[in-house]
Design a protein around this motif. Structure first.
Motif, PDB file in Angstrom:
ATOM      1  N   PRO A 119       0.819  -1.215   0.000  1.00 31.80           N
ATOM      2  CA  PRO A 119       0.000   0.000   0.000  1.00 31.80           C
ATOM      3  C   PRO A 119       0.850   1.262   0.000  1.00 31.80           C
ATOM      4  O   PRO A 119       1.964   1.279   0.519  1.00 31.80           O
ATOM      5  N   TYR A 120       0.293   2.318  -0.578  1.00 33.92           N
ATOM      6  CA  TYR A 120       0.948   3.617  -0.601  1.00 33.92           C
ATOM      7  C   TYR A 120       0.407   4.502   0.518  1.00 33.92           C
ATOM      8  O   TYR A 120      -0.636   4.222   1.103  1.00 33.92           O
ATOM      9  N   THR A 121       1.124   5.593   0.766  1.00 37.94           N
ATOM     10  CA  THR A 121       0.681   6.556   1.764  1.00 37.94           C
ATOM     11  C   THR A 121      -0.420   7.441   1.197  1.00 37.94           C
ATOM     12  O   THR A 121      -0.320   7.917   0.066  1.00 37.94           O
ATOM     13  N   THR A 122      -1.463   7.678   1.985  1.00 37.38           N
ATOM     14  CA  THR A 122      -2.494   8.642   1.602  1.00 37.38           C
ATOM     15  C   THR A 122      -2.422   9.913   2.441  1.00 37.38           C
ATOM     16  O   THR A 122      -2.928  10.947   2.045  1.00 37.38           O
ATOM     17  N   SER A 141      -3.106   3.273   1.822  1.00 40.08           N
ATOM     18  CA  SER A 141      -4.204   3.088   0.875  1.00 40.08           C
ATOM     19  C   SER A 141      -5.054   1.861   1.193  1.00 40.08           C
ATOM     20  O   SER A 141      -6.184   1.753   0.702  1.00 40.08           O
ATOM     21  N   ASP A 142      -4.561   0.934   1.993  1.00 39.27           N
ATOM     22  CA  ASP A 142      -5.366  -0.225   2.384  1.00 39.27           C
ATOM     23  C   ASP A 142      -6.138   0.014   3.673  1.00 39.27           C
ATOM     24  O   ASP A 142      -6.768  -0.898   4.223  1.00 39.27           O
ATOM     25  N   GLY A 143      -6.078   1.263   4.197  1.00 41.02           N
ATOM     26  CA  GLY A 143      -6.821   1.619   5.395  1.00 41.02           C
ATOM     27  C   GLY A 143      -6.043   1.493   6.689  1.00 41.02           C
ATOM     28  O   GLY A 143      -6.528   1.927   7.737  1.00 41.02           O
ATOM     29  N   THR A 144      -4.857   0.910   6.660  1.00 41.68           N
ATOM     30  CA  THR A 144      -4.062   0.797   7.880  1.00 41.68           C
ATOM     31  C   THR A 144      -3.457   2.147   8.263  1.00 41.68           C
ATOM     32  O   THR A 144      -3.207   2.998   7.408  1.00 41.68           O
ATOM     33  N   LYS A 145      -3.183   2.295   9.554  1.00 39.56           N
ATOM     34  CA  LYS A 145      -2.611   3.535  10.091  1.00 39.56           C
ATOM     35  C   LYS A 145      -1.540   3.158  11.101  1.00 39.56           C
ATOM     36  O   LYS A 145      -1.795   2.328  11.986  1.00 39.56           O
ATOM     37  N   LYS A 146      -0.346   3.749  10.969  1.00 41.42           N
ATOM     38  CA  LYS A 146       0.773   3.353  11.814  1.00 41.42           C
ATOM     39  C   LYS A 146       1.534   4.563  12.337  1.00 41.42           C
ATOM     40  O   LYS A 146       1.605   5.596  11.664  1.00 41.42           O
ATOM     41  N   THR A 161       0.357   0.184  15.477  1.00 37.41           N
ATOM     42  CA  THR A 161      -0.802   0.290  14.588  1.00 37.41           C
ATOM     43  C   THR A 161      -1.937   0.926  15.364  1.00 37.41           C
ATOM     44  O   THR A 161      -2.251   0.500  16.488  1.00 37.41           O
ATOM     45  N   VAL A 162      -2.547   1.976  14.809  1.00 35.66           N
ATOM     46  CA  VAL A 162      -3.689   2.630  15.446  1.00 35.66           C
ATOM     47  C   VAL A 162      -4.921   2.381  14.595  1.00 35.66           C
ATOM     48  O   VAL A 162      -4.818   2.158  13.387  1.00 35.66           O
ATOM     49  N   THR A 163      -6.074   2.402  15.220  1.00 38.84           N
ATOM     50  CA  THR A 163      -7.307   2.003  14.531  1.00 38.84           C
ATOM     51  C   THR A 163      -8.111   3.170  13.997  1.00 38.84           C
ATOM     52  O   THR A 163      -9.115   2.965  13.310  1.00 38.84           O
ATOM     53  N   ALA A 164      -7.687   4.405  14.317  1.00 37.04           N
ATOM     54  CA  ALA A 164      -8.445   5.586  13.885  1.00 37.04           C
ATOM     55  C   ALA A 164      -7.477   6.675  13.446  1.00 37.04           C
ATOM     56  O   ALA A 164      -6.299   6.665  13.831  1.00 37.04           O
ATOM     57  N   PRO A 165      -7.928   7.624  12.633  1.00 34.02           N
ATOM     58  CA  PRO A 165      -7.067   8.758  12.256  1.00 34.02           C
ATOM     59  C   PRO A 165      -6.505   9.432  13.501  1.00 34.02           C
ATOM     60  O   PRO A 165      -7.227   9.660  14.476  1.00 34.02           O
ATOM     61  N   SER A 166      -5.203   9.762  13.468  1.00 33.98           N
ATOM     62  CA  SER A 166      -4.519  10.231  14.676  1.00 33.98           C
ATOM     63  C   SER A 166      -3.672  11.452  14.409  1.00 33.98           C
ATOM     64  O   SER A 166      -3.227  11.693  13.284  1.00 33.98           O
ATOM     65  N   ASP A 167      -3.437  12.210  15.484  1.00 34.28           N
ATOM     66  CA  ASP A 167      -2.508  13.328  15.475  1.00 34.28           C
ATOM     67  C   ASP A 167      -1.440  13.066  16.529  1.00 34.28           C
ATOM     68  O   ASP A 167      -1.714  12.484  17.580  1.00 34.28           O
TER      69      ASP A 167
END
Length: 423
Positions: A119-122, A141-146, A161-167
């Motif tokens: 996956p690429y970065t979004t 792009s696969d929905g993962t967030k790290k 790995t986090v499960t939601a959009p983060s700051d």
């Protein structure tokens, strides 16, 4: 082509004003330092472009950060991925973190946030400690967030790995705060998970709160605890939020409800919300029929004062003070009141940049003249001029300890300023 992509008004801001590049002091009688030409680069790096995948020629500079203690300069960059099949779109990016030797400009290591066919970065963001740890947040792009933690050798200390959009935020003891939120729920409320990590990546504490984090730093976390309002298909934050202030232990200290005639979104420029070094907070609002005010919250988190400011005032903070730039006048304040002021005079419109440097000074850049200014006195530390051979600092750059690191085209250059001498 080079694009600067700073987020959350972290550093880059611009203010349109009149100007030619003649400088005059106010009557308080500052001692002027000797103006100096911006020197030729001590070095210029090789190209920062990556060729591992089919990308466009744009290089988006996300962050430049120097670490003098480790003789390193970090460059976080991103390149749009060229669409070659249904598996890629122009919304995807190739993100890279590079560490350059501050003495030679040679790349010491290069980390690419993309595995072949992966996956690429979004979306991405990064921040850095004074001792060299780099924290990078990636949405893929696969929905993962790290969240990645890198040491100065380019190795990962840890990956979460986090499960939601983060700051990501750094507090004053350089502990890391991760604020993760799924956004507004069906009733407009927002829930945010706060997780605080120490330097070794050990979880110190965590808590889920009502509201969205607006800003965090030093020993404070500022939260908008208001419900959001749906406009069309989008959830809009409240113009007059209920602001809650937490400390490092994630304990709520206070709250303040902005009145219905207040709007905290829109007017002026610079930092609309900032946390000062002593833990006090300033926040800007426009009040219907009365105009702009700057609201000051003390170290106890409670509202201490409201100060009327011009609607076009540009706000910048450093240390335990803040400046208001209005027209050609730069005024310095602390929470107790005005300290001093100075004036920059000019005759033709130019685009001016105002920001806080890595070492906590103020940087003001006109078309051909720039200033590094002491945040406690507004006296000059450096006055530098540019030329066709040595262009201005309009592109992405950072300043620390009398040194600029600046992007020109797709390379990084180092500029060493001489120690200033008073006239």
């Amino acid at each position: 082509m080079l694009i600067s992509n700073k987020r959350n008004t972290k550093t880059w801001a611009a203010l349109l004003l009149s100007g030619v590049l003649l400088f005059s002091m106010n009557t308080t009688g500052y001692a002027a330092v000797q103006s100096e030409p911006l020197p030729k680069p001590a070095w210029t790096s090789s190209s920062l472009m990556q060729s591992q995948v089919n990308t466009e020629k744009d290089v988006i500079i996300k962050e430049i950060n120097a670490v003098p203690a480790k003789n390193l300069v970090y460059v976080h960059s991103s390149q749009p991925v060229t669409k070659t099949s249904s598996a890629t779109t122009l919304d995807w990016q190739l993100d890279t973190l590079q560490a350059l030797d501050a003495t030679t400009g040679k790349v010491k290591w290069n980390y690419i946030f993309h595995d072949k066919s992966g996956p690429y970065t979004t979306y991405s963001d990064s921040l850095y400690t004074s001792y060299g740890t780099a924290y990078v947040y990636m949405e893929y792009s696969d929905g993962t967030k790290k969240v990645y933690s890198f040491n100065t050798s380019g190795k990962t200390n840890w990956v979460r790995t986090v499960t939601a959009p983060s700051d990501l935020y750094l507090l004053d003891d350089e502990t890391l705060l991760i604020a993760s939120s799924q956004g507004a729920q069906s009733n407009g409320s927002v829930r945010t998970a706060l997780s605080l990590y120490d330097k070794k990546g050990k979880l110190i504490t965590e808590k889920t709160i009502n509201g969205a984090v607006l800003q965090a730093g030093n020993d404070r976390i500022v939260v908008d605890a208001s419900k959001r309002t749906k406009v069309g298909s989008y959830w809009q934050p409240a113009a007059n939020p209920k602001v809650e202030i937490y400390d490092r232990s994630l304990t709520r200290l206070s709250f303040y409800q902005f009145p219905s005639n207040a709007n905290t979104q829109g007017d002026g420029g610079g930092e609309s919300l900032a946390i000062l070094d002593d833990g006090s907070i300033i926040m800007r609002a426009n009040f219907e029929n009365t105009g702009n005010k700057l609201m000051g919250f003390g170290t106890d988190g409670k509202l201490a004062w409201g100060r009327t400011i011009a609607g076009n005032a540009f706000i910048q903070t450093a240390g335990s003070g803040y400046t208001l730039f209005t027209g050609s006048k730069l005024e310095l304040y602390t929470m107790k009141g005005k300290v001093t002021e100075r004036t920059f005079k000019d005759q033709q419109p130019v685009l001016m940049q105002v920001e806080r440097t890595q070492d906590g000074l103020y940087q003001l850049d006109f078309a051909k003249t720039g200033y590094i200014v002491d945040p406690e006195t507004l006296k000059d530390v450096h006055v530098y001029t540019t030329s066709a051979s040595v262009p201005s600092m309009e592109g992405p750059s950072t300043y620390i300890n009398h040194v600029f690191y600046a992007i020109q085209n797709d390379t990084l250059s180092k500029y060493v300023l001489k120690a200033s001498t008073e006239k």
